[in-house]
Design an enzyme around this catalytic site. Structure first.
Site, PDB file in Angstrom:
ATOM      1  N   ARG A 176       0.820  -1.215   0.000  1.00 28.20           N
ATOM      2  CA  ARG A 176       0.000   0.000   0.000  1.00 28.20           C
ATOM      3  C   ARG A 176       0.856   1.267   0.000  1.00 28.20           C
ATOM      4  NH1 ARG A 176      -3.518   2.701   4.482  1.00 28.20           N
ATOM      5  NH2 ARG A 176      -5.095   3.777   3.242  1.00 28.20           N
ATOM      6  N   HIS A 188       0.531   4.422  -2.533  1.00 26.64           N
ATOM      7  CA  HIS A 188       0.349   5.801  -2.072  1.00 26.64           C
ATOM      8  C   HIS A 188       1.529   6.688  -2.450  1.00 26.64           C
ATOM      9  CE1 HIS A 188      -3.204   5.341   0.935  1.00 26.64           C
ATOM     10  NE2 HIS A 188      -3.349   4.561  -0.120  1.00 26.64           N
ATOM     11  N   VAL A 243       0.888   9.966  -5.844  1.00 29.18           N
ATOM     12  CA  VAL A 243       1.060  11.375  -5.476  1.00 29.18           C
ATOM     13  C   VAL A 243       2.351  11.901  -6.106  1.00 29.18           C
ATOM     14  CG1 VAL A 243       1.154  13.011  -3.560  1.00 29.18           C
ATOM     15  CG2 VAL A 243      -0.174  10.900  -3.329  1.00 29.18           C
ATOM     16  N   GLY A 285       3.895  10.809  -8.628  1.00 27.21           N
ATOM     17  CA  GLY A 285       4.756   9.761  -9.174  1.00 27.21           C
ATOM     18  C   GLY A 285       5.517   8.977  -8.119  1.00 27.21           C
ATOM     19  N   SER A 336       8.120  10.319  -2.222  1.00 24.22           N
ATOM     20  CA  SER A 336       7.584  11.506  -1.523  1.00 24.22           C
ATOM     21  C   SER A 336       6.846  11.087  -0.252  1.00 24.22           C
ATOM     22  CB  SER A 336       6.648  12.295  -2.435  1.00 24.22           C
ATOM     23  OG  SER A 336       5.601  11.459  -2.911  1.00 24.22           O
ATOM     24  N   ASN A 369      -3.804   8.733   4.791  1.00 22.17           N
ATOM     25  CA  ASN A 369      -2.562   8.154   5.333  1.00 22.17           C
ATOM     26  C   ASN A 369      -2.464   8.207   6.855  1.00 22.17           C
ATOM     27  OD1 ASN A 369      -1.716   7.678   2.721  1.00 22.17           O
ATOM     28  ND2 ASN A 369      -0.467   9.539   2.593  1.00 22.17           N
ATOM     29  N   HIS A 400      -6.262  -5.834  -2.244  1.00 25.03           N
ATOM     30  CA  HIS A 400      -7.040  -5.983  -1.007  1.00 25.03           C
ATOM     31  C   HIS A 400      -7.285  -7.454  -0.659  1.00 25.03           C
ATOM     32  CE1 HIS A 400      -8.704  -1.559  -1.072  1.00 25.03           C
ATOM     33  NE2 HIS A 400      -7.397  -1.633  -0.897  1.00 25.03           N
ATOM     34  N   THR A 425      -8.809 -15.022   3.191  1.00 23.79           N
ATOM     35  CA  THR A 425      -7.378 -15.294   3.389  1.00 23.79           C
ATOM     36  C   THR A 425      -6.577 -13.995   3.411  1.00 23.79           C
ATOM     37  OG1 THR A 425      -7.050 -15.453   1.005  1.00 23.79           O
ATOM     38  CG2 THR A 425      -7.465 -17.526   2.162  1.00 23.79           C
ATOM     39  N   ASP A 429      -4.116 -14.012  -3.177  1.00 20.04           N
ATOM     40  CA  ASP A 429      -4.778 -14.842  -4.196  1.00 20.04           C
ATOM     41  C   ASP A 429      -5.995 -14.083  -4.726  1.00 20.04           C
ATOM     42  OD1 ASP A 429      -6.717 -14.930  -2.255  1.00 20.04           O
ATOM     43  OD2 ASP A 429      -6.352 -17.003  -1.684  1.00 20.04           O
TER      44      ASP A 429
HETATM   45  C1  HEM Z   1      -9.171   1.452  -5.823  1.00 16.39           C
HETATM   46  C2  HEM Z   1      -9.078   2.374  -4.881  1.00 16.39           C
HETATM   47  C3  HEM Z   1      -8.614   2.052  -3.491  1.00 16.39           C
HETATM   48  C4  HEM Z   1      -9.203   2.478  -2.342  1.00 16.39           C
HETATM   49  C5  HEM Z   1     -10.445   3.367  -2.227  1.00 16.39           C
HETATM   50  C6  HEM Z   1      -8.444   1.933  -1.245  1.00 16.39           C
HETATM   51  C7  HEM Z   1      -8.727   2.174   0.091  1.00 16.39           C
HETATM   52  C8  HEM Z   1      -8.135   1.516   1.147  1.00 16.39           C
HETATM   53  C9  HEM Z   1      -8.498   1.684   2.526  1.00 16.39           C
HETATM   54  C10 HEM Z   1      -9.574   2.637   3.048  1.00 16.39           C
HETATM   55  C11 HEM Z   1      -7.735   0.846   3.250  1.00 16.39           C
HETATM   56  C12 HEM Z   1      -7.770   0.655   4.773  1.00 16.39           C
HETATM   57  C13 HEM Z   1      -6.862   1.691   5.425  1.00 16.39           C
HETATM   58  C14 HEM Z   1      -7.061   1.782   6.912  1.00 16.39           C
HETATM   59  O1  HEM Z   1      -8.137   1.518   7.403  1.00 16.39           O
HETATM   60  O2  HEM Z   1      -6.100   2.147   7.618  1.00 16.39           O
HETATM   61  C15 HEM Z   1      -6.866   0.147   2.336  1.00 16.39           C
HETATM   62  C16 HEM Z   1      -5.930  -0.795   2.689  1.00 16.39           C
HETATM   63  C17 HEM Z   1      -5.067  -1.399   1.809  1.00 16.39           C
HETATM   64  N1  HEM Z   1      -4.923  -1.078   0.475  1.00 16.39           N
HETATM   65 FE1  HEM Z   1      -6.191   0.005  -0.627  1.00 16.39          FE
HETATM   66  N2  HEM Z   1      -7.422   1.178  -1.739  1.00 16.39           N
HETATM   67  C18 HEM Z   1      -7.476   1.228  -3.107  1.00 16.39           C
HETATM   68  C19 HEM Z   1      -6.578   0.659  -3.982  1.00 16.39           C
HETATM   69  C20 HEM Z   1      -5.447  -0.022  -3.600  1.00 16.39           C
HETATM   70  C21 HEM Z   1      -4.358  -0.389  -4.472  1.00 16.39           C
HETATM   71  C22 HEM Z   1      -4.279  -0.023  -5.953  1.00 16.39           C
HETATM   72  C23 HEM Z   1      -3.451  -1.077  -3.707  1.00 16.39           C
HETATM   73  C24 HEM Z   1      -2.123  -1.653  -4.114  1.00 16.39           C
HETATM   74  C25 HEM Z   1      -1.804  -2.014  -5.334  1.00 16.39           C
HETATM   75  C26 HEM Z   1      -3.994  -1.147  -2.371  1.00 16.39           C
HETATM   76  C27 HEM Z   1      -3.425  -1.820  -1.316  1.00 16.39           C
HETATM   77  C28 HEM Z   1      -3.940  -1.868  -0.036  1.00 16.39           C
HETATM   78  C29 HEM Z   1      -3.452  -2.769   0.984  1.00 16.39           C
HETATM   79  C30 HEM Z   1      -2.408  -3.852   0.778  1.00 16.39           C
HETATM   80  C31 HEM Z   1      -4.142  -2.453   2.153  1.00 16.39           C
HETATM   81  C32 HEM Z   1      -3.935  -3.072   3.546  1.00 16.39           C
HETATM   82  C33 HEM Z   1      -2.805  -2.317   4.239  1.00 16.39           C
HETATM   83  C34 HEM Z   1      -2.427  -2.813   5.617  1.00 16.39           C
HETATM   84  O3  HEM Z   1      -2.971  -3.808   6.109  1.00 16.39           O
HETATM   85  O4  HEM Z   1      -1.562  -2.162   6.229  1.00 16.39           O
HETATM   86  N3  HEM Z   1      -5.177  -0.472  -2.328  1.00 16.39           N
HETATM   87  N4  HEM Z   1      -7.126   0.589   1.051  1.00 16.39           N
END
Ligand code: HEM
Ligand SMILES: *[C@@H]1O[C@H](CO)[C@@H](O)[C@H](O)[C@H]1NC(C)=O
Ligand SMILES: *[C@@H]1O[C@H](CO)[C@@H](O)[C@H](O)[C@H]1NC(C)=O
Length: 322
Positions: A64, A68, A72, A74, A78, A96, A195, A244, A249
């Protein structure tokens, strides 16, 4: 030498300089550090392996962090910068703050890399490699990471707020935010498959489980309420992919088809709109998901990198060089 030939040579030199600069400025390449830091990939991988073995979620957090960073201005590291007297960094931007993780691990990897290859490898490239390793270590697909990014000397909280998608976004907003990075809706859907790992805080999915009767499985919603009360418990965690959450997966897409997406933005990908077909394909074929995810990760990693003489090799990932 006459003044006209002096002028001629000056012009030739200028043209050469521009051409040299633009060729240094060219594409990222997987072999960028092959001579200057041949052990780089091993160092990053070994540090990630140790860390993920101790706490699997850190793999999700690093993946993630890369997203992020790239969204922002590129992929320029940053996101790793602390606030300074001249700018407010991205760490406290709304998506963030109290949420993004992995900064300490980035410091550790950078320290390990610096010990072997001093002042050679950018923090942005280390993050790109660590994100790939996270996916692999949690059982997902591998890919070759193009390298050669430099690190920025600035960051922007307002750019982070404007460019990172919120969990409340609808499908049209998600598609347009990704389109602004030259990523297609299909890329967006495949990338959301990230996710399949990691956790979200109650505050990001509360309104979905309490207010969205139509697009959510009622049994699922009720089960999530136990750890996410209607008031309080904002930071309580739930897995983004209930099936999971420590294994990379296509399970995430199956949960979407069962109306068990945790975030509003997740379920938007399968709610009668243009992405339903991709979700169906990825739910059916882990192979199709892996192929599209990998291709989209490389595209995301190519968003506006600083290359050549632009940017710097930061000594410490949290601070610009003095
Ligand atoms: C499509 C739009 C997306 C939205 C609206 C979104 C939103 C979010 C939100 C709200 C969380 C939970 C953050 C928290 O509660 O602290 C999250 C977690 C996460 N996101 Fe996304 N996300 C998106 C796309 C992506 C992309 C493109 C990736 C990576 C390629 C990604 C990877 C992750 C991962 C791995 C987590 C879990 C992080 C952790 O457990 O520390 N997300 N995302
Ligand atoms: C997207 O593509 C356009 C046209 O090639 C280019 O001008 C723009 O800089 C690109 N944007 C990003 C974020 O890569
Ligand atoms: C909701 O999920 C539960 C548990 O997975 C399942 O038994 C039930 O059939 C689902 N309900 C609907 C309406 O799909």
């Amino acid at each position: 030498m006459g003044s006209s030939s002096t002028c001629f040579f000056a012009a030739i030199s200028l043209i050469c300089l521009l051409m040299c600069a633009s060729s240094i400025n060219a594409q990222l390449t997987p072999t960028f550090y092959a001579k200057s830091c041949p052990k780089l990939l091993n160092i990053v991988r070994a540090t990630m392996a140790k860390s993920v073995a101790k706490e699997p979620r850190i793999g999700a957090s690093i993946l993630r962090l890369f997203f992020h960073d790239c969204f922002v201005n590129g992929c320029d590291a940053s996101v790793l910068l602390e606030d300074t007297p001249t700018f407010k960094g991205e760490k406290n931007a709304y998506p963030n703050q109290n949420s993004l993780r992995g900064f300490k691990l980035m410091d550790i990897i950078k320290r390990n890399v610096e010990a072997i290859c001093k002042a050679t490898v950018s923090c942005s490239d280390i993050l790109a490699l660590a994100a790939r390793d996270s996916v692999v270590l949690l059982g997902g697909p591998s890919w070759t990471v193009p390298l050669g990014r430099k690190d920025t000397r600035t960051a922007s909280e307002s750019a982070a707020n404007a460019n990172l998608p919120p969990a409340t976004a609808n499908l049209a907003t998600l598609i347009s935010l990704f389109a602004s990075k030259n990523l297609t809706a299909r890329d967006m859907t495949a990338l959301s498959g990230a996710h399949t790992i990691g956790m979200a805080r109650c505050t990001t999915f509360r309104s979905r489980i309490y207010n969205e009767a139509n697009s959510i499985n009622a049994t699922f919603a009720t089960s999530k309420m136990a750890n996410c009360p209607s008031v309080g418990g904002d930071n309580n965690l739930a897995p983004l992919d209930m099936s999971t959450s420590n294994h990379f997966d296509n399970g995430y897409f199956k949960t979407l088809m069962a109306k068990q997406g945790l975030l509003h933005s997740d379920q938007e990908l399968f709610n009668g709109g243009s992405q339903d077909a991709w979700v169906r394909l990825y739910a059916k074929s882990n192979y199709a998901f892996a192929q599209d995810f990998v291709a989209a990760m490389v595209k995301m990693g190519n968003i506006s990198p600083l290359t050549g003489f632009n940017g710097e090799i930061r000594k410490h990932c949290r601070f610009v060089n003095q």
